[in-house]
Design a protein around this motif. Structure first.
Motif, PDB file in Angstrom:
ATOM      1  N   ASP A 162     -23.201   5.291 -21.883  1.00 29.03           N
ATOM      2  CA  ASP A 162     -22.210   4.440 -22.535  1.00 29.03           C
ATOM      3  C   ASP A 162     -22.434   4.491 -24.042  1.00 29.03           C
ATOM      4  OD1 ASP A 162     -20.124   2.590 -22.828  1.00 29.03           O
ATOM      5  OD2 ASP A 162     -21.499   0.880 -22.732  1.00 29.03           O
ATOM      6  N   ARG A 407     -20.511  -4.420 -20.731  1.00 30.06           N
ATOM      7  CA  ARG A 407     -20.161  -3.002 -20.669  1.00 30.06           C
ATOM      8  C   ARG A 407     -19.000  -2.790 -19.694  1.00 30.06           C
ATOM      9  NH1 ARG A 407     -24.082   0.091 -23.257  1.00 30.06           N
ATOM     10  NH2 ARG A 407     -26.116  -0.947 -23.551  1.00 30.06           N
ATOM     11  N   ILE A 412     -17.687   3.526 -16.898  1.00 25.37           N
ATOM     12  CA  ILE A 412     -18.971   4.240 -16.897  1.00 25.37           C
ATOM     13  C   ILE A 412     -19.171   4.964 -15.568  1.00 25.37           C
ATOM     14  CG2 ILE A 412     -21.483   3.924 -16.934  1.00 25.37           C
ATOM     15  CD1 ILE A 412     -20.980   1.546 -18.879  1.00 25.37           C
TER      16      ILE A 412
END
Length: 552
Positions: A162, A407, A412
């Motif tokens: 990431d 995140r 991802i």
């Protein structure tokens, strides 16, 4: 999209050998939650020596003497930061292992130590039944007692990334064709070295350059990859013992190397000491030179003559004597046949003394990392490396954890799955297993113990052809097939790095021997070659120094 189980931890350790267990325990002791993922236990159960400069066999031995032996044995190319860390920490690490219950051989209060190739003193601590397995079993018991979570039988197939940070891994379990997305605040790569990248190798089947491929794809750099150690005395006969390393400590206790003409040839190559104390890269070259000159046995080997080892010392090699006798060979009367075989990698992921790769969230230890051994590894140092740098990487990972919250995890995961999904469907090419077999033969033929420009260029062209074929073909009918195809591509990229580094280094040093450049060239080549992926995904080469990892 495949169904994926979601897991979360502070520190994810990839690898189930000594380095992985040491990393897991160190990270736990630093206060982190830890999860280990590994396919099997790697090469650790087969380790037969472990250097520790504790001075019990000879009081002159100490960390400073150990440092000198490592740098001399590494032909001056060792990363001094890492050598100092290994020498400083190994004594304490020995006592930690002894405290865990590893049954090191001792006589009363004095630890028994053997002298292995490349060491000035008897420095190797051992367990007669096998030191690697004993250490690993004790560490595994500690991991269980601490309640560290395990995903045994799983393989990390790619790292989660990431914005330039490593935040976990995608793992696969063949049985049941299951996938797991493991979110982590830091990752330690400790799943060994080149493994079965060569056709004739001492590695178990579960090690295949995985740490190098994972790290390189995530932005880490590889260093010193041209230096592949060929273990000098690997058993060829009896066939039931094929691939078993004979201990170089036996050479210091009376064993001799005899060619097919009945000559003790090391008296010619190394007058005086003969087989004793010589560094492993030189020993392998001398043995191979005898074989290449036609002085070997019909099976392309020499005799490791065990008959001169005093019986009480010979019987101290319990596992070796047991295996030879079970194959019908009595080592008191006759020795096995041996020759060099691909054994280990001095190079690996470029790290600092905390195991950090320079990529936020990514650490490495043991044979996954490179630099400490220079151009050749003295015998017994493979285990010491895993013991020390496994723990340092685990401690470093606990100190360098990133945030998990906030995140975009669906993105991802989708990014991690995309390379595998691209290999599903379409026309089928040759099976990945066949292509990996081709690759192994190419490495033996062109990037083996002896090298030259023509052979290396031919090998590079053939490796690139395999990579191109894997890029063009799809045809995977299952996640297992897609993963195998992807892995073959990653393994080929590591092979390309090794061959390219060997072509670039126009000298001979340690485990890297060029027939067309036979001299060691300190003026131009007392430096490291590094490899990284550029923005387009291509692998590029360049000089690399300690300053290339920023302070974190």
């Amino acid at each position: 999209m495949a169904e994926v189980e979601i897991l979360e931890t502070d520190v994810l350790v990839v690898g189930g050998g000594i380095a992985g267990h040491r990393a897991a325990i160190a990270a736990h002791d630093a206060g982190a939650s830890v999860l280990m993922v590994y396919l099997a236990r790697g090469a650790s159960p087969y380790v037969i020596g472990c250097n520790a400069p504790i001075g019990h066999a000879d009081s002159r031995d100490n960390p400073a003497a150990y440092f000198e032996d490592m740098v001399r044995g590494g032909y001056g190319l060792n990363d001094r930061r890492l050598v100092e860390a290994l020498c400083r920490n190994m004594g304490e690490a020995y006592w930690e292992l002894a405290q865990l219950g590893v049954p090191f051989a001792a006589e009363g209060a004095r630890v028994r130590q053997r002298r292995l190739s490349g060491n000035s003193f008897p420095r190797s601590v051992f367990v007669p039944e096998g030191v690697g397995l004993a250490i690993l079993n004790s560490l595994a018991g500690r991991v269980r007692a601490l309640g560290i979570r395990l995903l045994a039988g799983w393989k990390a197939v790619t790292l989660l990334e990431d914005d330039g940070e490593v935040v976990g891994a995608l793992a696969w379990r063949r049985h049941g064709d299951r996938l797991a997305c493991i979110r982590a605040r830091s990752v330690v790569l400790a799943s060994g070295g080149i493994g079965r990248l060569y056709d004739d190798s001492t590695y178990p089947a579960d090690v295949l350059s995985n740490s190098y491929g994972l790290g390189l794809r995530a932005g880490a750099r590889l260093v010193d990859m041209e230096f592949v150690q060929f273990e000098p005395v690997v058993t060829v006969w009896p066939p039931e013992c094929r691939g078993m390393e004979m201990p170089t400590a036996m050479l210091a206790e009376g064993a001799q190397l005899i060619n097919g003409r009945g000559d003790r040839f090391m008296m010619r190559h190394n007058p005086g000491p003969a087989e004793v104390g010589i560094e492993k890269a030189r020993l392998a070259l001398f043995i191979q030179s005898e074989i290449d000159a036609g002085a070997g046995l019909p099976d392309g080997s020499v005799v490791f003559d065990t008959t001169h080892v005093p019986h009480e010392l010979l019987e101290g090699y319990v596992s070796h004597c047991r295996r030879l006798r079970s194959a019908g060979l009595e080592p008191r009367d006759r020795g096995p046949h041996v020759r060099p075989a691909a054994h280990s990698q001095m190079g690996g992921l470029f790290i600092d003394a905390d195991g950090w790769t320079g990529v936020p969230g990514l650490y490495a230890g043991g044979e996954a990392a490179g630099g400490v051994h220079g151009a050749s590894r003295i015998a017994g140092n493979g285990c010491s490396d895993t013991v020390v740098f496994g723990a340092l990487a685990g401690k470093g990972a606990a100190a360098g954890m990133l945030g998990i919250g906030g995140r975009d995890w669906p993105r991802i995961l989708a990014d991690a799955l995309r390379p595998f999904e691209a290999r599903m469907g379409g026309s089928r090419g040759r099976p990945s297993s066949e292509l990996k077999d081709d690759l192994r033969r190419i490495m033996v033929r062109h990037v083996g113990l002896w090298r030259d420009r023509a052979g290396l260029e031919a090998g590079i062209a053939q490796i690139r052809a395999i990579m191109d074929g894997l890029d063009r073909s799809g045809g995977a009918g299952s996640w297992g097939e897609a993963l195998a195809s992807f892995e073959a591509r990653e393994v080929a990229s590591v092979a390309l790095v090794i061959a390219t580094a060997a072509l670039l280094r126009t000298e001979s040093r340690g485990a890297h021997q060029r027939r067309d450049h036979p001299a060691q060239d300190d003026t131009n080549w007392l430096r490291h070659i590094g490899f990284a992926r550029d923005g387009a995904g291509d692998i590029t080469a360049g000089d690399i120094t300690a300053e290339d990892i920023p302070i974190h």
